[in-house]
Design a protein around this motif. Structure first.
Motif, short mmCIF file in Angstrom:
data_model
loop_
_atom_site.label_atom_id
_atom_site.label_comp_id
_atom_site.label_asym_id
_atom_site.label_seq_id
_atom_site.Cartn_x
_atom_site.Cartn_y
_atom_site.Cartn_z
N ILE A 1 0.83 -1.20 0.00
CA ILE A 1 0.00 0.00 0.00
C ILE A 1 0.87 1.26 0.00
N MET A 2 1.94 1.22 0.78
CA MET A 2 2.86 2.36 0.84
C MET A 2 3.47 2.64 -0.53
N LYS A 3 3.87 1.59 -1.24
CA LYS A 3 4.46 1.77 -2.57
C LYS A 3 3.44 2.36 -3.55
N LEU A 4 2.20 1.95 -3.44
CA LEU A 4 1.16 2.45 -4.32
C LEU A 4 0.77 3.89 -4.01
N SER A 5 0.72 4.23 -2.73
CA SER A 5 0.22 5.54 -2.32
C SER A 5 1.30 6.61 -2.30
N GLY A 6 2.56 6.19 -2.05
CA GLY A 6 3.63 7.17 -1.90
C GLY A 6 3.59 7.89 -0.57
N GLN A 7 2.79 7.39 0.37
CA GLN A 7 2.68 8.03 1.68
C GLN A 7 3.91 7.76 2.54
N GLU A 8 4.18 8.66 3.45
CA GLU A 8 5.20 8.43 4.46
C GLU A 8 4.64 7.41 5.44
N TYR A 9 5.45 6.40 5.80
CA TYR A 9 4.99 5.37 6.71
C TYR A 9 5.41 5.68 8.14
N VAL A 10 4.49 5.49 9.07
CA VAL A 10 4.75 5.72 10.49
C VAL A 10 4.48 4.41 11.22
N ASP A 11 5.47 3.89 11.94
CA ASP A 11 5.34 2.58 12.56
C ASP A 11 4.70 2.63 13.95
N ILE A 12 3.56 3.31 14.02
CA ILE A 12 2.69 3.27 15.20
C ILE A 12 1.26 3.18 14.69
N TYR A 13 0.34 2.81 15.57
CA TYR A 13 -1.06 2.73 15.14
C TYR A 13 -1.67 4.13 15.02
N ALA A 14 -2.57 4.27 14.07
CA ALA A 14 -3.22 5.56 13.84
C ALA A 14 -4.01 6.00 15.07
N THR A 15 -4.57 5.06 15.82
CA THR A 15 -5.31 5.41 17.03
C THR A 15 -4.38 6.05 18.06
N ALA A 16 -3.13 5.54 18.16
CA ALA A 16 -2.15 6.13 19.08
C ALA A 16 -1.75 7.52 18.61
N ALA A 17 -1.61 7.67 17.29
CA ALA A 17 -1.25 8.99 16.75
C ALA A 17 -2.34 10.01 17.02
N LYS A 18 -3.59 9.60 16.88
CA LYS A 18 -4.71 10.50 17.16
C LYS A 18 -4.72 10.90 18.63
N ARG A 19 -4.43 9.95 19.49
CA ARG A 19 -4.38 10.24 20.92
C ARG A 19 -3.26 11.22 21.24
N GLN A 20 -2.11 11.04 20.63
CA GLN A 20 -0.97 11.95 20.84
C GLN A 20 -1.31 13.36 20.35
N LEU A 21 -1.96 13.44 19.19
CA LEU A 21 -2.33 14.74 18.64
C LEU A 21 -3.34 15.45 19.54
N ALA A 22 -4.30 14.68 20.07
CA ALA A 22 -5.30 15.25 20.97
C ALA A 22 -4.66 15.75 22.25
N GLU A 23 -3.71 14.98 22.79
CA GLU A 23 -3.03 15.39 24.02
C GLU A 23 -2.16 16.63 23.77
N ALA A 24 -1.51 16.68 22.60
CA ALA A 24 -0.68 17.83 22.27
C ALA A 24 -1.53 19.09 22.12
N ALA A 25 -2.71 18.92 21.49
CA ALA A 25 -3.61 20.06 21.31
C ALA A 25 -4.14 20.55 22.66
N LYS A 26 -4.43 19.60 23.55
CA LYS A 26 -4.92 19.94 24.90
C LYS A 26 -3.84 20.67 25.68
N ALA A 27 -2.59 20.19 25.57
CA ALA A 27 -1.48 20.83 26.28
C ALA A 27 -1.22 22.23 25.74
N ALA A 28 -1.33 22.39 24.42
CA ALA A 28 -1.11 23.69 23.80
C ALA A 28 -2.19 24.68 24.23
N GLU A 29 -3.41 24.19 24.34
CA GLU A 29 -4.51 25.05 24.77
C GLU A 29 -4.32 25.47 26.23
#
Length: 255
Positions: free
Chosen positions: A200-228
């Motif tokens: 899928i990565m070869k087809l899409s050309g996306q950057e691959y991140v070796d963590i789950y998307a759910t964990a990434a969403k949680r990190q982003l939410a926590e970062a946004a909360k901390a920034a606020e």
């Protein structure tokens, strides 16, 4: 209804597609795709002549009122299958069972190995519990799919889509029958999932991140909360600094 919706989408957005010949004209197959937008489950079936069944939240089929009935009719029309996701483990087992049933009927089953939409357009680690188990339990070929620019058509949180032309790249089928009957081996499940994600990565050309998307969403939410919180603290500090000095203390100091 599938054809009317698909025809309308193709006419309005004119999605381009590469590798459509890799989807078999008949027989079971798993379409494993990256997941950028809510609309992915509509654009992929729109470019295929065969029905593709995806898993959808049961709430889409049970909402009350006229709007709820129209929503349910729409999701059924585009090949969505309701699954109760009230419990994480129960939801996963229900999705696997539904996928096996679809494939045993000789149909196409669509799945997003990341488990949720990408929060930032990058490709995240695939979850081994669904895709690999269904593939090994049925022996069905896995066809990697890359959705291109669908997040620009309908960004998360946006109701009205933008008239942007998305694309779809479909890779060659992957055969995992050599592992059939080994769906209880977590190392095999991980290996199968990683191989699909690499394609899928070869087809899409996306950057691959070796963590789950759910964990990434949680990190982003926590970062946004901390920034606020930091922003609020700075604002409060600014207000305190701008307050006039205590008059009584100033007079006492002057005396």
């Amino acid at each position: 209804m599938k054809f009317s919706i698909g025809g309308s989408l193709k006419l309005a957005f004119r999605p381009w597609v590469e590798g459509i010949e890799n989807v078999p004209a008949e027989g079971p197959a798993i379409l494993a795709s990256n997941h950028l937008s809510f609309s992915d489950s509509f654009f992929l079936p729109a470019v295929l002549d065969r029905k593709v069944t995806f898993i959808a939240k049961s709430e889409y089929f049970t909402s009350p009122g006229i709007k709820g009935k129209l929503t349910a009719a729409f999701f059924k029309g585009v090949g969505q299958l309701p699954v109760d996701r009230s419990g994480a483990r129960g939801a996963g087992e229900a999705a696997i069972k539904s996928g096996i049933e679809v494939l045993e009927r000789g149909e196409l089953f669509g799945i997003y190995p990341e488990g949720t939409r990408s929060p930032d357009g990058r490709l995240y680690r695939g979850k081994p519990g669904g895709l690999a188990r269904v593939a090994l339990a049925t022996g069905a070929p896995v066809i990697p799919v890359a959705m291109i620019d669908t997040e620009k058509v309908q960004p998360p949180g946006k109701v009205v889509p933008k008239m942007i032309r998305p694309g779809i790249r479909i890779g060659k089928p992957l055969d995992f029958t050599r592992y059939q009957g080994m769906e209880g081996d977590r190392f095999i499940l991980r290996s199968v999932t990683d191989e699909v994600m690499y394609e899928i990565m070869k087809l899409s050309g996306q950057e691959y991140v070796d963590i789950y998307a759910t964990a990434a969403k949680r990190q982003l939410a926590e970062a946004a909360k901390a920034a606020e919180a930091q922003k609020k603290a700075e604002a409060d500090a600014g207000k305190s600094a701008g307050k006039p000095a205590d008059t009584g203390k100033a007079e006492a100091a002057g005396a």
